[in-house]
Design a protein around this motif. Sequence first.
Motif, PDB file in Angstrom:
ATOM      1  N   ALA A  31       0.866  -1.179   0.000  1.00  0.00           N
ATOM      2  CA  ALA A  31       0.000   0.000   0.000  1.00  0.00           C
ATOM      3  C   ALA A  31       0.901   1.227   0.000  1.00  0.00           C
ATOM      4  O   ALA A  31       1.966   1.232   0.616  1.00  0.00           O
ATOM      5  N   ALA A  32       0.447   2.274  -0.691  1.00  0.00           N
ATOM      6  CA  ALA A  32       1.240   3.498  -0.785  1.00  0.00           C
ATOM      7  C   ALA A  32       1.157   4.335   0.486  1.00  0.00           C
ATOM      8  O   ALA A  32       2.058   5.108   0.782  1.00  0.00           O
ATOM      9  N   SER A  33       0.066   4.163   1.243  1.00  0.00           N
ATOM     10  CA  SER A  33      -0.115   4.950   2.463  1.00  0.00           C
ATOM     11  C   SER A  33      -0.907   4.135   3.480  1.00  0.00           C
ATOM     12  O   SER A  33      -1.491   3.101   3.151  1.00  0.00           O
ATOM     13  N   LYS A  34      -0.921   4.619   4.719  1.00  0.00           N
ATOM     14  CA  LYS A  34      -1.697   3.931   5.754  1.00  0.00           C
ATOM     15  C   LYS A  34      -3.189   3.998   5.458  1.00  0.00           C
ATOM     16  O   LYS A  34      -3.929   3.076   5.770  1.00  0.00           O
ATOM     17  N   GLY A  35      -3.635   5.099   4.846  1.00  0.00           N
ATOM     18  CA  GLY A  35      -5.049   5.233   4.486  1.00  0.00           C
ATOM     19  C   GLY A  35      -5.473   4.179   3.476  1.00  0.00           C
ATOM     20  O   GLY A  35      -6.527   3.557   3.603  1.00  0.00           O
ATOM     21  N   GLU A  36      -4.638   3.978   2.466  1.00  0.00           N
ATOM     22  CA  GLU A  36      -4.918   2.950   1.463  1.00  0.00           C
ATOM     23  C   GLU A  36      -4.906   1.564   2.114  1.00  0.00           C
ATOM     24  O   GLU A  36      -5.757   0.720   1.827  1.00  0.00           O
ATOM     25  N   ALA A  37      -3.950   1.331   3.006  1.00  0.00           N
ATOM     26  CA  ALA A  37      -3.862   0.049   3.716  1.00  0.00           C
ATOM     27  C   ALA A  37      -5.107  -0.172   4.575  1.00  0.00           C
ATOM     28  O   ALA A  37      -5.664  -1.270   4.603  1.00  0.00           O
ATOM     29  N   ARG A  38      -5.554   0.872   5.257  1.00  0.00           N
ATOM     30  CA  ARG A  38      -6.740   0.774   6.119  1.00  0.00           C
ATOM     31  C   ARG A  38      -7.967   0.395   5.289  1.00  0.00           C
ATOM     32  O   ARG A  38      -8.748  -0.482   5.671  1.00  0.00           O
ATOM     33  N   ARG A  39      -8.165   1.040   4.140  1.00  0.00           N
ATOM     34  CA  ARG A  39      -9.313   0.725   3.274  1.00  0.00           C
ATOM     35  C   ARG A  39      -9.242  -0.727   2.804  1.00  0.00           C
ATOM     36  O   ARG A  39     -10.257  -1.431   2.797  1.00  0.00           O
ATOM     37  N   LEU A  40      -8.065  -1.173   2.419  1.00  0.00           N
ATOM     38  CA  LEU A  40      -7.904  -2.544   1.945  1.00  0.00           C
ATOM     39  C   LEU A  40      -8.273  -3.549   3.033  1.00  0.00           C
ATOM     40  O   LEU A  40      -8.980  -4.524   2.781  1.00  0.00           O
ATOM     41  N   VAL A  41      -7.811  -3.290   4.251  1.00  0.00           N
ATOM     42  CA  VAL A  41      -8.110  -4.190   5.377  1.00  0.00           C
ATOM     43  C   VAL A  41      -9.599  -4.170   5.690  1.00  0.00           C
ATOM     44  O   VAL A  41     -10.224  -5.217   5.863  1.00  0.00           O
ATOM     45  N   GLN A  42     -10.207  -2.990   5.745  1.00  0.00           N
ATOM     46  CA  GLN A  42     -11.626  -2.877   6.083  1.00  0.00           C
ATOM     47  C   GLN A  42     -12.522  -3.523   5.034  1.00  0.00           C
ATOM     48  O   GLN A  42     -13.591  -4.029   5.353  1.00  0.00           O
ATOM     49  N   GLN A  43     -12.080  -3.525   3.782  1.00  0.00           N
ATOM     50  CA  GLN A  43     -12.877  -4.118   2.712  1.00  0.00           C
ATOM     51  C   GLN A  43     -12.618  -5.616   2.552  1.00  0.00           C
ATOM     52  O   GLN A  43     -13.166  -6.253   1.666  1.00  0.00           O
ATOM     53  N   GLY A  44     -11.763  -6.182   3.403  1.00  0.00           N
ATOM     54  CA  GLY A  44     -11.531  -7.622   3.382  1.00  0.00           C
ATOM     55  C   GLY A  44     -10.589  -8.085   2.296  1.00  0.00           C
ATOM     56  O   GLY A  44     -10.659  -9.242   1.875  1.00  0.00           O
ATOM     57  N   GLY A  45      -9.694  -7.220   1.846  1.00  0.00           N
ATOM     58  CA  GLY A  45      -8.799  -7.581   0.753  1.00  0.00           C
ATOM     59  C   GLY A  45      -7.433  -8.066   1.181  1.00  0.00           C
ATOM     60  O   GLY A  45      -6.517  -8.121   0.367  1.00  0.00           O
ATOM     61  N   LEU A  46      -7.256  -8.433   2.458  1.00  0.00           N
ATOM     62  CA  LEU A  46      -5.942  -8.865   2.926  1.00  0.00           C
ATOM     63  C   LEU A  46      -6.058 -10.125   3.779  1.00  0.00           C
ATOM     64  O   LEU A  46      -6.915 -10.205   4.659  1.00  0.00           O
ATOM     65  N   THR A  47      -5.184 -11.087   3.497  1.00  0.00           N
ATOM     66  CA  THR A  47      -5.074 -12.256   4.360  1.00  0.00           C
ATOM     67  C   THR A  47      -3.628 -12.390   4.796  1.00  0.00           C
ATOM     68  O   THR A  47      -2.703 -12.061   4.059  1.00  0.00           O
ATOM     69  N   VAL A  48      -3.433 -12.848   6.023  1.00  0.00           N
ATOM     70  CA  VAL A  48      -2.100 -13.092   6.571  1.00  0.00           C
ATOM     71  C   VAL A  48      -2.057 -14.545   7.016  1.00  0.00           C
ATOM     72  O   VAL A  48      -2.858 -14.971   7.851  1.00  0.00           O
ATOM     73  N   ASN A  49      -1.148 -15.306   6.425  1.00  0.00           N
ATOM     74  CA  ASN A  49      -1.019 -16.741   6.698  1.00  0.00           C
ATOM     75  C   ASN A  49      -2.350 -17.469   6.539  1.00  0.00           C
ATOM     76  O   ASN A  49      -2.711 -18.327   7.334  1.00  0.00           O
ATOM     77  N   GLY A  50      -3.114 -17.094   5.520  1.00  0.00           N
ATOM     78  CA  GLY A  50      -4.364 -17.775   5.214  1.00  0.00           C
ATOM     79  C   GLY A  50      -5.574 -17.299   5.984  1.00  0.00           C
ATOM     80  O   GLY A  50      -6.673 -17.786   5.759  1.00  0.00           O
ATOM     81  N   GLU A  51      -5.409 -16.337   6.901  1.00  0.00           N
ATOM     82  CA  GLU A  51      -6.538 -15.832   7.686  1.00  0.00           C
ATOM     83  C   GLU A  51      -6.822 -14.385   7.300  1.00  0.00           C
ATOM     84  O   GLU A  51      -5.929 -13.554   7.271  1.00  0.00           O
ATOM     85  N   LYS A  52      -8.099 -14.102   7.029  1.00  0.00           N
ATOM     86  CA  LYS A  52      -8.499 -12.761   6.635  1.00  0.00           C
ATOM     87  C   LYS A  52      -8.315 -11.792   7.799  1.00  0.00           C
ATOM     88  O   LYS A  52      -8.673 -12.093   8.932  1.00  0.00           O
ATOM     89  N   VAL A  53      -7.725 -10.641   7.508  1.00  0.00           N
ATOM     90  CA  VAL A  53      -7.531  -9.599   8.520  1.00  0.00           C
ATOM     91  C   VAL A  53      -8.551  -8.509   8.237  1.00  0.00           C
ATOM     92  O   VAL A  53      -8.578  -7.942   7.149  1.00  0.00           O
TER      93      VAL A  53
END
Length: 85
Positions: A31-53
């Motif tokens: 992610a280019a910024s924390k804001g972009e990262a926050r949106r990605l996480v809130q929209q369910g677009g990130l998994t860590v070791n197979g578990e959705k964050v």
Amino acid sequence: MSNVPSTTLAAEDLTDGSIGILDLMVKCGLAASKGEARRLVQQGGLTVNGEKVSDPSAVFAVEQFSGDGLMLKKGKKVFHRAVAE
């Protein structure tokens, strides 16, 4: 696994032996910024070791980076490995 890009975190990247998911995503270039990262996480677009964050305040301790490290998956096709020194 050898084709997966990886980022090695130094001791100064960790705060009290841990790192937040937003800082981790920016450090790894997912992610280019924390804001972009926050949106990605809130929209369910990130998994860590197979578990959705879904919590933008999630924190990962340095112990979780041992061995092969953490495998981050952004969307369906972008993989990245994070390891600690």
